[in-house]
Write an enzyme that holds these catalytic residues in place. Sequence first.
Site, PDB file in Angstrom:
ATOM      1  N   SER A 120      33.929  39.329  33.534  1.00 14.83           N
ATOM      2  CA  SER A 120      35.037  38.369  33.591  1.00 14.83           C
ATOM      3  C   SER A 120      36.328  39.036  34.052  1.00 14.83           C
ATOM      4  O   SER A 120      37.373  38.941  33.409  1.00 14.83           O
ATOM      5  CB  SER A 120      35.248  37.701  32.227  1.00 14.83           C
ATOM      6  OG  SER A 120      35.828  36.436  32.374  1.00 14.83           O
ATOM      7  N   SER A 159      38.413  30.906  31.699  1.00 19.89           N
ATOM      8  CA  SER A 159      37.453  31.608  32.560  1.00 19.89           C
ATOM      9  C   SER A 159      36.300  30.752  33.070  1.00 19.89           C
ATOM     10  O   SER A 159      35.600  31.163  33.983  1.00 19.89           O
ATOM     11  CB  SER A 159      36.863  32.812  31.828  1.00 19.89           C
ATOM     12  OG  SER A 159      37.723  33.904  31.956  1.00 19.89           O
TER      13      SER A 159
END
Length: 600
Positions: A450, A402
């Site tokens: 996220s 991420s």
Amino acid sequence: MNAFMIQFLISNVFISMIIGILLAAKRLFKNSLSSRMQYNLWYPLLALLAVPFIPAGPDRFLHIFSWQGTLQNTSVSHMNAAAAETGILRSSGSENWMNDFSIAISGENTSRIGMILSMLWFMGMIGMAILAVKSMIRFHTLKKSAMPLENPAVRRIFQSCLKEMNIKKNIPVYSTAFLKSPIIAGLVRPRIYLPLHLISDHKSNDIRYMLLHELQHYRYRDAFAGYIMNCAGIFYWFNPFVWLALKEMRNDREIACDTSVLKMLSEGFYKDYGHTLINYAEKVSLTPFPFAAGLGGSVVQMKKRIINIANYRPATFRKKISGLLSYILIAILLTFFVPILSIQANDNDRYYFNESGKDITYIDLNALFRENSGSFVLYDDTENKWQIYNKKQALTRITPVSTYKIYSALFGLEAGIITPERSLLPWDGQHYMYEQWNSDQTLESAMENSVTWYFQAIEQQADLPDIKRFIKKTGYGNENISEDISSYWIDSSLKISAVEQIEMLEKFYYNRFDFAPENISAVKNSIRLYSTDRGTVYGKTGTGEINGENTLGWFIGYIETDGHIYFFATNIHNEGQATGPAAAELTFSILSELNIWKGR
């Protein structure tokens, strides 16, 4: 190992081309090159065959041949196919760490293919190694049965040959009934072995020629070359072009030794030497010991050698100069392939950091990392100083998971897919296991939670060439993008080291990409974690997962405080406790120890 195997196979394509070029060059310059030079041209090729293994380094080289390494890399493929993403709720003076949000994208097929190829290569090497060991066992049996040469006439001939070649070393000669051809074997303690049938029906000149031939092998250390050739045959057992090259090298070795013997003889004895090969052609044969050098050879080899003897003429000074220049030209041509093989062989899993001129301190953080392996890198931009823990790991490229979303967002803004004012993307209605994902998202909410589908949606609206150009322009990590644009930063195609994370953040912070300033500002705002009277923290976490276990944690970002700008990158690895939040907690502990940021 899977990535290495793919790169190694690509390297073999280039190696096959190099062999073709070398054979063509030898044929083109055949009249200029002496027999010895034609043989010596194979040595640069042997060096090139080692190049694919060099970039990996000694530790990685050992890892290549580890089944554990194979299985771990297979798991890493799954880890890279399942990215656990950490969301952070930003506020002024406080923050809440959200649960890790994961989404799995399978890269199992590629993993299986790589693993199958790796296993086949490894099993082939085992098979070749077994054959080599069997040959060594047979040779050991021969050594035990061999008797010191007792024939006084042959011993006198041998001593005369040693004197003629000015060889001071005492080289024992043995006789044996288990050989058809004379051989010389041994690196440190060379020994010559003569078949009994050649001794019993010998002619003095024939024995002399044979001994001179074997001593030429000793003079030019051909036994050492024999071991290298056999190692190359083990590693490249699957490449027919390499086998062809090794066969030609052995042929050229014997021809070179024949020529060296002819140089010692007067012209009237050339035919006698050739007749010796012809007379014994039916009795001599290929040696059963590939690491030994001998007089024998196949019928085709014998034919080439006899033709060489028949056509031999001492080289003129002009031919020697011409041959030397031709040799240098071909050798230089071969060296041009070194960077190509090195690049192809290198799986780009290690970043080569130029440390010259940099103020770098290597620090010990073992007490803080505890059971975790990993690295920590801090760069004080104001003071231009680096602090690095675990240099090896800090330069090892791994999946960004991420943390790449910083640049995915920047790409979407630069491509016009989203804008700072209009970054809302509609939810596709697919139900995700994380409730925060099941709604429309803006850049800020997607970064906060996220939301992987948000960033995948951005990239799916673009073309692969556009993404590649973006990666190339930013210089992100290994710049390697798979054809699947929805998962290249998740499934291990794209990799980056901790040091490179710092360099990327510094370029991002100062907009060295020359992107639109408002786009840079929008991404900065989306990764701002919290502000206090001490300064502001920006960052992004990422978590990698294997079979439901969190095994990789990233936390990267920067701090604006006390007139300083600090860029940091932390990654941690273990079997089940490595997460983005854990990496962040560790980072703040380190920053506190370094008196850069106290508490959160």
